[in-house]
Design a protein around this motif. Structure first.
Motif, short mmCIF file in Angstrom:
data_model
loop_
_atom_site.label_atom_id
_atom_site.label_comp_id
_atom_site.label_asym_id
_atom_site.label_seq_id
_atom_site.Cartn_x
_atom_site.Cartn_y
_atom_site.Cartn_z
N THR A 181 32.44 12.55 16.69
CA THR A 181 31.32 11.80 16.81
C THR A 181 31.82 10.38 16.33
O THR A 181 32.17 10.57 15.14
N ALA A 182 31.49 9.26 16.89
CA ALA A 182 31.41 8.10 16.30
C ALA A 182 30.19 7.16 16.19
O ALA A 182 29.32 7.35 17.04
N ASP A 183 29.77 7.04 15.18
CA ASP A 183 28.35 6.56 14.67
C ASP A 183 28.53 5.20 14.18
O ASP A 183 29.25 4.83 12.98
N TRP A 184 28.14 4.18 14.81
CA TRP A 184 28.42 2.54 14.51
C TRP A 184 27.09 2.03 14.08
O TRP A 184 26.12 2.01 14.68
N HIS A 185 26.86 1.72 13.04
CA HIS A 185 25.51 0.80 12.55
C HIS A 185 25.84 -0.32 11.65
O HIS A 185 25.94 -0.31 10.46
N PRO A 186 26.27 -1.35 12.40
CA PRO A 186 26.88 -2.62 11.66
C PRO A 186 25.79 -3.27 10.72
O PRO A 186 24.70 -3.47 11.25
N ARG A 239 21.42 -6.53 12.65
CA ARG A 239 20.14 -5.69 12.05
C ARG A 239 19.58 -4.77 12.84
O ARG A 239 19.30 -5.26 14.10
N GLY A 240 19.39 -3.48 12.72
CA GLY A 240 18.65 -2.65 13.57
C GLY A 240 19.31 -1.94 14.43
O GLY A 240 18.96 -1.18 15.38
N LEU A 241 20.79 -1.98 14.60
CA LEU A 241 21.55 -1.51 15.61
C LEU A 241 22.10 -0.22 15.24
O LEU A 241 22.80 -0.15 13.99
N SER A 242 22.03 0.72 16.07
CA SER A 242 22.73 1.93 15.75
C SER A 242 23.26 2.63 17.17
O SER A 242 22.42 2.78 18.06
N VAL A 243 24.79 2.86 17.14
CA VAL A 243 25.08 3.57 18.28
C VAL A 243 25.92 4.63 18.01
O VAL A 243 26.87 4.81 17.07
N GLU A 244 25.54 5.96 18.69
CA GLU A 244 26.12 7.39 18.52
C GLU A 244 26.93 7.66 19.52
O GLU A 244 26.17 7.99 20.60
N LEU A 245 28.23 7.92 19.66
CA LEU A 245 28.88 8.42 20.84
C LEU A 245 29.65 9.75 20.42
O LEU A 245 30.42 9.67 19.40
N VAL A 292 29.64 14.15 27.28
CA VAL A 292 29.37 13.05 26.48
C VAL A 292 27.93 12.78 26.10
O VAL A 292 27.40 12.76 27.08
N ASP A 293 27.71 12.76 24.79
CA ASP A 293 26.29 12.28 24.70
C ASP A 293 26.48 10.88 24.03
O ASP A 293 27.18 10.63 23.24
N LEU A 294 25.33 9.98 24.39
CA LEU A 294 25.04 8.56 23.84
C LEU A 294 23.82 8.71 23.41
O LEU A 294 22.64 9.00 24.14
N ALA A 295 23.54 8.00 22.19
CA ALA A 295 22.12 7.71 21.47
C ALA A 295 22.26 6.34 20.68
O ALA A 295 23.16 6.19 19.77
N ALA A 296 21.52 5.19 21.30
CA ALA A 296 21.81 4.11 20.80
C ALA A 296 20.28 3.23 20.45
O ALA A 296 19.40 3.68 21.50
#
Length: 862
Positions: free
Chosen positions: A608-613, A617-623, A706-710
Motif C-alpha cells: 500500500t502507498a498512502d499519499w497525504h501531501p 490541504r485535504g488531499l489523501s490518496v491510497e493505492l 488493486v484498490d483505490l481510495a482518494a
C-alpha cells in the motif's frame, strides 16, 4: 473472540486524574514527541476536533454541546499533538490538559446560555477516537493492512439507512451469497448464492460470506442460519458509530474465517438524551415499500453510561410483474422478499473503583421474511429468524499502563423455514420445513501493554488465549430428520509492535519506520492443530507518504453446515444439466454436506502507498495491491447446474456411465432424501452420469487486484466540499483439481465483476448537507452457453440531502429531515438470457431490481 478494548475516559477529580497520569508516562511522552500532518480548515470546533483525532490517533474528551457553538482556527502543517491542539483551540476560549493514559481533556465555557429546563450534560460529554483499530489488538498501533472506515455520519450523508446497504456500497464487497436481493431461482442451481433466510451477509472479494469475519465491537457474532456467515441486518444503523473494514487476511489476529478480511461494526457507547426517527420510502416502479422506526435513549455519568436502541422495519416485496423486464415470469413471483424486523441493541459500561471497567454489549433481533415463486408449482416460503448475542467483559488497569481483560460470549441464531407447495386445486406440502439453528459460546483472557521504550516510542505487546464452542442443528420437520454437530476450539495468540524510527530522530528519508508481528495457535476438536502468522511493515520516507506491506497466512474451518448437513440426491433429465442427450437420459445430482472436509488455507500479502501531501490541504490518496493464494477451498464446485455437462471445468466432478452398484452407493449416502425431478420413474439403465456437487475441498483459487481510495476536502465559500473516489479491480481464477484447467471467476456470471467504483461529492454548509454519488458495476460474462455472451455494466446515481431545522422548543434539542433518492435514473439490471422461462434475465448477485428508490426521514431529539 477478541473484544476490542475501548477506553472511555471522563473528566475526574484532580486527585484521580493525577493518579492515573502517573501510570502512563511513556504514552504521554511519545504523544508529545511524535509529529503528525494536519490539513484542517476553519470550521465548527466539534468537527475540527474529530478531524484532529482521526489525523493524530489521539484520544480526546470534550463537551460537544460547547464545542459545536465555537469555530476553530486553521491547522495546516506538521505538529506534535500538543502544539497542534493548542493551535486548533486558539481563540476558542477552550483549553486542554493531559488526563489519564495521556488522554487530552478539553474544557471551556459555552458561548450560549443553558436553555431553561434542558438537562445539563455531564462533564464527560464526548469521547473521541476510542482506540478501536480493527486488525490489531495493540492500542495505538498503526495498521499495515489497508483499512476502510465508514462513520454513521458518512452513511447517513450518502442517503443509506442500514448497515447492509452501507457495506454493499463498498467496491470490495460482493452482493452474492446470502442477501435478500438474490432472486429466487436466479443462481442456476448454485448453493453459493441463495436467499434462504432474508439475512444480509458480507462477501469481500467474492470469496464467500463464510470467508469474511464479521465482528461487533471486536467480538464474534453467532453464525447466520444458512450460510453460517453473520447477519448484518440484525444490527440497526441507529446503534452504530462506525464500520471498519480490513480487506486482508487476519487469522493471526482473529482466527478462523478472516481470509478475505474483517468487518468490525463499532457501536455508539456514550449518548445522553432521547432520539426518535421515522422513515418512509418505496421504489417508484412499485414494491419495496418501507417503513422504519428507530428509538434511541442514552444516559452517561462520570464513571459510565448506557445506550439502548430499538428498531422496527417493514419492507414490502417486489413482484416480477412490477418490472417490465421480468413481466414474462409467471405470477406470483417475488424478486425481493417482504420483511418485518424488530431489533434491540444495548451497550453499557461502568468503571469500578477506578481499577476496572465492566462493559456489556447485547443484541436481539427477530425477522420474518416471505416470498413466493411460481414455477411448475407455486412455492410459498416463510423464514422466521431469532438472533441474540451477549458479550460481557471486565478490564483491569494494571501497573505500567498494562491492561488485562476477561470476556465472554454467548449467541443463538435460529431460522425456522416454512414451505408450502401448491398445485392447481390442491396443497402438496404445507409445513415448517426445517430449522438452521446455531449456538456459539466462549471465553477469553487477554492482556496488552508496553514492553520497553525506544527513541521512536513504546514497543508494545498483546497476548491471550481462549475457548470457543459452536453448535449446529438442522431439524427437518417434513421428513422427521435432524442433523446435529458441534465443534470445540482452544487458542492462544501473541502480537508485537516495534517502532524502530520516529520523526523526532531526524533521520534523512526516514520519517518513521515500524514493524508488527503476530501469531496464533488453535486446536480444533475435529481436525486438529493449526498455526497462522502475520507480519507488517510501515515506512514513511516523509510526513507526506506512508508505504505499507503485510504478509500472512489465514484459514477457514469448514462450517458445521458444510461438514455435517444432510446430503441430497436428485434425479434430473440429463439435457437439463447442459448435455445433448435423449429425453429418456437422466443424471444423479448430489448436493449437501461432506464429513471429509479439511480447513481452507490461504497466503495473503498486500502493498500500500498512502499519499497525504501537506502542500495540498485535504488531499489523501491510497493505492493498494493485494494477492491471495487460496488452497483447499471449500465451495460448491458447480456454480451452474445447467452447465454441468457443457463446462469442462466441472469434469472432475462427473462420473459417466455409472454402474448400478455405484448408483446405489450414492443414493444410500443421501441422508437428506432422494428426489425424482423427471417425468418418469427411476431406471438405472437410463442414468448417464453422477454429478457430485457436495461441498468439496477444491485445489486452489488465485485472487489479486488493486484498490483505490482518494478524498479531497476543501473550503468553498462558507461551506465544505469533499470529493471522493473508491474503486476495486479484481482478478480471480479457480482450478478444481491439479489436472483440470483454471478458469475465470471474476467477471463471470454469479461472481464479482472485474471493476466496481463509487464516486462521491458531499457539500456541507451550516446545518445543510447535500451529496451525490455515481456507482459503476462492471459487466459479467455468461459462461452457461457457448459462445459466452458479455453483459453490459450498470451505472447508477444517488442523491441525498439532510438539514437540521431551527428549534423553538425548550424540550426538543434537534429536528432533522433527510431526503434520499437511490438510482435516480431508474437504471435496470443488464440483460442476460435466462436459463429457464421461470428464471430472471439478469444476474441478481451483482445487480439490483429495486430501481429508483425514494425515502424521507424525520428525526427528533430531546
Amino acid at each position: 473472540m477478541f473484544k476490542s478494548r475501548r477506553r472511555r475516559s471522563a473528566l475526574r477529580t484532580s486527585t484521580l486524574a493525577l493518579a492515573m497520569v502517573g501510570l502512563a508516562p511513556a504514552v504521554a511522552v511519545h504523544a508529545q514527541t511524535a509529529t503528525y500532518n494536519f490539513n484542517i480548515p476553519p470550521q465548527n470546533l466539534g468537527a475540527a476536533l474529530r478531524a484532529f483525532a482521526r489525523a493524530s490517533g489521539q484520544q480526546l474528551v470534550y463537551d460537544n454541546a460547547t464545542a459545536k457553538t465555537k469555530t476553530s482556527g486553521p491547522l495546516v502543517g506538521t505538529f506534535n499533538a500538543d502544539d497542534g491542539l493548542r493551535t486548533l483551540l486558539a481563540g476558542s476560549g477552550m483549553s486542554f490538559r493531559r488526563g489519564p493514559q495521556g488522554v487530552f481533556m478539553i474544557s471551556g465555557s459555552s458561548s450560549s446560555p443553558q436553555l431553561a429546563g434542558a438537562q445539563a450534560e455531564p462533564p464527560s460529554a464526548t469521547a473521541v477516537n476510542e482506540v478501536v483499530v480493527t486488525g490489531t489488538r495493540i492500542k495505538g498501533a498503526p495498521q499495515a493492512s489497508p483499512t476502510i472506515a465508514l462513520t454513521q455520519r458518512d452513511i447517513l450523508q450518502a442517503g443509506q439507512t442500514s448497515v447492509s446497504a452501507a457495506m454493499l456500497s463498498i467496491p470490495q464487497d460482493f452482493p452474492g451469497g446470502q442477501n435478500p436481493g438474490v432472486a429466487l431461482g436466479a443462481t442456476g442451481g448454485s448453493l453459493n448464492n441463495q436467499n434462504t433466510t432474508g439475512a444480509s451477509s458480507v462477501n469481500l472479494r467474492g470469496l464467500g460470506p463464510d470467508a469474511t469475519l464479521t465482528l461487533l465491537d471486536g467480538h464474534r457474532l453467532v453464525y447466520d442460519s444458512f450460510s453460517q456467515a453473520v447477519d448484518l441486518s440484525a444490527i440497526p444503523l441507529a446503534a452504530v458509530k462506525q464500520i471498519q473494514v480490513v480487506a486482508d487476511g487476519a487469522s493471526a489476529i482473529y482466527g478462523s474465517d478472516a481470509v478475505a478480511g474483517v468487518v468490525n461494526v463499532i457501536l455508539r457507547h456514550d449518548y445522553n438524551g432521547v432520539t426518535a426517527s421515522a422513515r418512509i420510502g418505496g421504489a417508484t416502479d412499485g414494491g419495496d415499500f418501507q417503513q422504519q422506526y428507530d428509538f434511541v435513549v442514552g444516559k452517561k455519568w462520570s464513571s459510565g453510561g448506557f445506550i439502548l436502541t430499538y428498531n422496527n422495519e417493514r419492507d414490502g416485496a417486489i413482484s416480477a410483474s412490477q418490472r417490465p423486464y421480468t413481466n414474462y415470469l409467471p405470477s406470483p413471483y417475488d424478486l425481493l422478499p417482504s420483511q418485518y424486523t424488530n431489533g434491540i441493541v444495548l451497550s453499557a459500561h461502568q468503571e469500578i473503583a477506578s481499577i476496572a471497567t465492566f462493559e456489556i454489549d447485547a443484541l436481539f433481533n427477530q425477522r420474518t421474511s416471505s416470498s413466493q415463486l411460481q414455477t411448475t408449482y407455486l412455492t410459498s416460503n416463510v423464514a422466521r429468524s431469532t438472533n441474540y448475542n451477549i458479550a460481557p467483559s471486565l478490564t483491569f488497569n494494571l501497573p505500567n499502563t498494562w491492561t488485562a481483560e476477561i470476556e465472554g460470549l454467548y449467541g443463538v441464531d435460529n431460522a425456522k423455514l416454512g414451505t408450502s407447495l401448491y398445485a392447481p386445486g390442491r396443497i402438496l406440502i404445507e409445513a415448517d420445513a426445517s430449522c438452521y439453528c446455531n449456538t456459539m459460546m466462549g471465553a477469553e483472557v487477554n492482556g496488552e501493554g508496553p514492553l520497553f521504550t525506544l527513541p521512536a516510542g513504546d514497543a508494545r505487546a498483546a497476548v491471550g488465549g481462549g475457548y470457543r464452542r459452536t453448535d449446529f442443528a438442522n431439524p427437518d420437520y417434513t421428513f422427521d430428520e435432524n442433523t446435529t454437530a458441534h465443534r470445540q476450539d482452544a487458542y492462544a495468540f501473541g502480537e508485537l509492535f516495534i517502532p524502530l524510527i520516529g520523526a523526532s530522530q531526524n533521520i534523512l528519508f526516514v520519517n518513521s519506520l515500524s514493524v508488527t508481528a503476530a501469531a496464533r495457535y488453535e486446536h480444533y476438536s475435529d481436525f486438529g492443530d493449526i498455526i497462522t502468522p502475520k507480519i507488517g511493515l510501515i515506512y514513511s520516507p516523509t510526513p507526506d507518504i506512508d508505504l505499507k506491506g503485510s504478509w500472512g497466512q489465514s484459514f477457514k474451518a469448514p462450517t458445521l453446515l458444510e461438514e455435517y448437513s444432510a446430503t441430497y440426491a436428485y434425479l434430473y433429465p440429463a439435457s437439463m444439466l447442459g448435455g445433448n442427450y435423449p429425453t429418456t437420459a437422466t443424471a444423479i445430482y448430489t448436493v449437501g454436506g461432506n464429513r471429509d472436509l479439511k480447513p481452507e488455507r490461504a497466503t495473503t500479502w498486500t502493498a500500500t502507498a498512502d499519499w497525504h501531501p501537506g502542500s495540498i490541504r485535504g488531499l489523501s490518496v491510497e493505492l493498494s495491491y493485494f494477492h491471495t493464494s487460496y488452497t483447499n477451498r471449500v465451495v460448491v464446485p458447480i456454480a451452474s447446474a445447467y452447465a454441468a455437462f457443457s463446462d469442462p471445468a466441472y469434469a472432475p466432478f462427473l462420473s459417466f456411465n455409472p454402474s448400478q452398484a455405484e448408483q446405489s452407493a450414492v443414493l444410500a449416502q443421501a441422508t437428506g432424501g432422494v428426489f425424482n425431478e423427471t417425468t418418469g420413474s427411476y431406471n438405472p439403465a437410463n442414468v448417464v452420469a453422477i454429478v457430485d456437487n457436495t461441498y468439496t475441498n477444491v485445489a486452489s483459487q488465485q485472487i489479486d487486484g488493486v484498490d483505490l481510495a482518494a478524498t479531497y476536502g476543501m473550503t468553498v465559500g462558507s461551506g465544505q466540499l469533499t470529493l471522493s473516489q473508491k474503486a476495486a479491480w479484481l482478478n480471480s481464477t479457480q482450478q478444481n483439481s491439479p489436472l483440470s484447467p483454471s478458469y475465470e471467476l471474476a467477471g463471470t456470471l454469479f461472481n464479482p465483476p472485474h471493476l466496481r467504483s463509487r464516486t462521491g461529492v458531499v457539500w456541507e454548509m451550516g446545518d445543510l448537507t447535500v451529496s451525490g454519488f455515481a456507482n459503476y458495476i462492471g459487466g459479467v460474462t455468461d459462461t452457461r452457453s457457448v459462445p459466452n455472451p458479455q453483459g453490459s455494466p450498470m451505472v447508477t446515481g444517488d442523491l441525498a440531502a439532510q438539514a437540521d431545522l431551527p428549534v423553538h422548543s425548550l424540550a426538543i434539542k434537534k429536528v432533522n429531515i433527510a431526503l434520499s433518492v437511490q438510482n435516480i435514473s431508474d437504471a435496470r439490471p443488464p440483460y442476460l438470457k435466462n436459463a429457464r422461462t421461470y428464471y430472471v434475465d439478469y444476474d441478481s448477485t451483482n445487480y439490483s431490481a429495486i430501481g429508483r428508490f425514494i425515502s424521507f426521514t424525520l428525526t427528533v431529539g430531546w
